[in-house]
Every structure is written in C-alpha cells, then in structure tokens.
Design an enzyme around this catalytic site. Structure first.
Site, mmCIF file in Angstrom:
data_model
loop_
_atom_site.group_PDB
_atom_site.id
_atom_site.type_symbol
_atom_site.label_atom_id
_atom_site.label_comp_id
_atom_site.label_asym_id
_atom_site.label_seq_id
_atom_site.Cartn_x
_atom_site.Cartn_y
_atom_site.Cartn_z
ATOM 1 C CB CYS A 57 38.398 45.365 40.270
ATOM 2 S SG CYS A 57 39.070 46.997 40.700
ATOM 3 C CG HIS A 85 41.668 44.046 36.919
ATOM 4 N ND1 HIS A 85 40.385 44.217 36.443
ATOM 5 C CD2 HIS A 85 41.877 45.056 37.794
ATOM 6 C CE1 HIS A 85 39.839 45.295 36.998
ATOM 7 N NE2 HIS A 85 40.727 45.820 37.823
ATOM 8 C CD GLU A 100 39.833 41.499 34.202
ATOM 9 O OE1 GLU A 100 39.428 42.655 34.418
ATOM 10 O OE2 GLU A 100 40.233 40.747 35.118
#
Length: 221
Positions: A87, A195, A197
């Site tokens: 990002c 994302h 994660e």
C-alpha cells in the site's frame, strides 16, 4: 528468516506486518525508524508497510522516499535482499525509483476499503511461488491513491517481462491494465496495493495473504 520493518511518521500498518512476520517466521522483525542510515546486518527481508507516511502531504510516499533509511533499503535491494512494499509502501517504492510507474488518486476520487479479488499473474517469484499462475485470491485493500499508472512502453515492458504479480479481477481504483502489484527486474522487490498481512489467519476471514510470507520463508530458507 531475519526481517525488518521500516517505520515512518504516519505508518499505521507496521504492527500488522510485524504480527504477520512473527506468525509465519516465528521471529520478531526489527523495527527501523525512518531517520536511521543503516539497517541491521544479515537481513533477508525488508518490509515497507502501509499507512499515511507524512500524512500523504505533497504526494503519497514522496516525502518518505527521501527519508535517510531509504538509501540503505535501495542498497540492500541492489544486493539481492527481498523488499516488500504494501500500500503506502508500494507508493514509497515507486517514488524512490525502486519500481516504475506511480500511484495516483483513485478514479472514483474516494477511499476504497474492502476485500477484492486478485488474479495471480506470475508465480515464479519468491513472493508468489506458493500460488498458481491464473489463481484467484481474495485480499483486502484500503487506499485513496492506488490507481497505478505508467506510460504505455513501461506497461508493455512489465507485461512482456512477466513483472505483473497481481491484477484486480474487477474495477477497483482505475489502475492501468488492472495492475495491483509488480516486481522489479530482478524479482526481489514487490510492491502491491492490497494488504496480504491482513489475510493470514482464519479469524481475518481467509488466509490468501499468508502464502506470500510462506513463499519468502521457503525461498530464503
């Protein structure tokens, strides 16, 4: 796998990345403040997290790209150390010249925050080796400036060299050719707007992002 996460003023996804790396590798990554001029020795992976570095003033990622630590990140990447920019991290990598193109304001002029479907375009890098080419996965996005743009020659080169890692399966932000993530010419730097994660355990609603970290761990050994 020895890793580090770069922290800028305004980073707000550094903790998410730390948790993901700890969960997959069993080791805590080092946190490196943006004003540092050196990185810990022996790193296998450098994470440049999401957030709003410097409040996105001037242009997303532009100020962070000139932070002292980024010179060390560039040098490490040149030596072959893996770098993952997520990002705002992707924005920083483009602004630092480590990846081509730029991330512009979303075509809708609004913040996009939702799970999106991605198509895996390249499964040959360390980042994508746990996926199959053509596989569809689901990973969240949360950005206001995720509209990837580059001149036609650059886009053609990315296509021809197999450097597009992920594409959006549908319209998300107006990105050229639906590009969601790209790698550098050596394949050791990945920038992506989604994302991973935030999608590493079932409590997140899925684990499709986990395989990026598992692939890195496997490749690095």
């Amino acid at each position: 796998m020895k890793s580090a996460v770069i922290v800028f003023p305004g980073s707000n996804c550094d903790r998410d990345l730390i948790v993901a790396l700890r969960d997959v590798t069993g080791r805590d990554p080092a946190l490196v403040w943006h004003r540092e001029t050196e990185l810990p020795s022996g790193l296998d992976l450098i994470g440049v997290p999401g957030g709003f570095s410097y409040g996105d003033y001037l242009r997303s990622g532009a100020m962070a790209a000139n932070s002292p630590v980024m010179r060390a990140v560039k040098d490490a990447a040149d030596r072959g150390v893996s770098v993952l920019g997520i990002c705002n991290g992707f924005q920083i990598l483009t602004e630092a010249g480590m990846l081509p193109g730029a991330l512009m304001r979303n075509s809708t002029i609004s913040f996009v925050c939702r799970d999106v479907d991605l198509k895996v375009e390249n499964s040959q890098s360390a980042f994508t080796s746990r996926y199959d080419a053509g596989e569809e996965i689901r990973i969240p996005v949360a950005h206001h400036d995720g509209n990837y743009t580059a001149d036609e020659a650059t886009l053609d080169r990315l296509e021809g060299d197999g450097r597009i890692a992920f594409r959006y399966s549908g319209e998300v932000n107006g990105s050229a050719r639906d590009i969601a993530g790209i790698v550098n010419d050596k394949g050791n730097v990945l920038g992506m707007m989604p994302h991973p994660e935030r999608m590493i355990e079932s409590a997140h609603g899925g684990t499709d992002g986990r395989r990026i970290f598992e692939g890195l761990l496997e490749a690095i050994g």
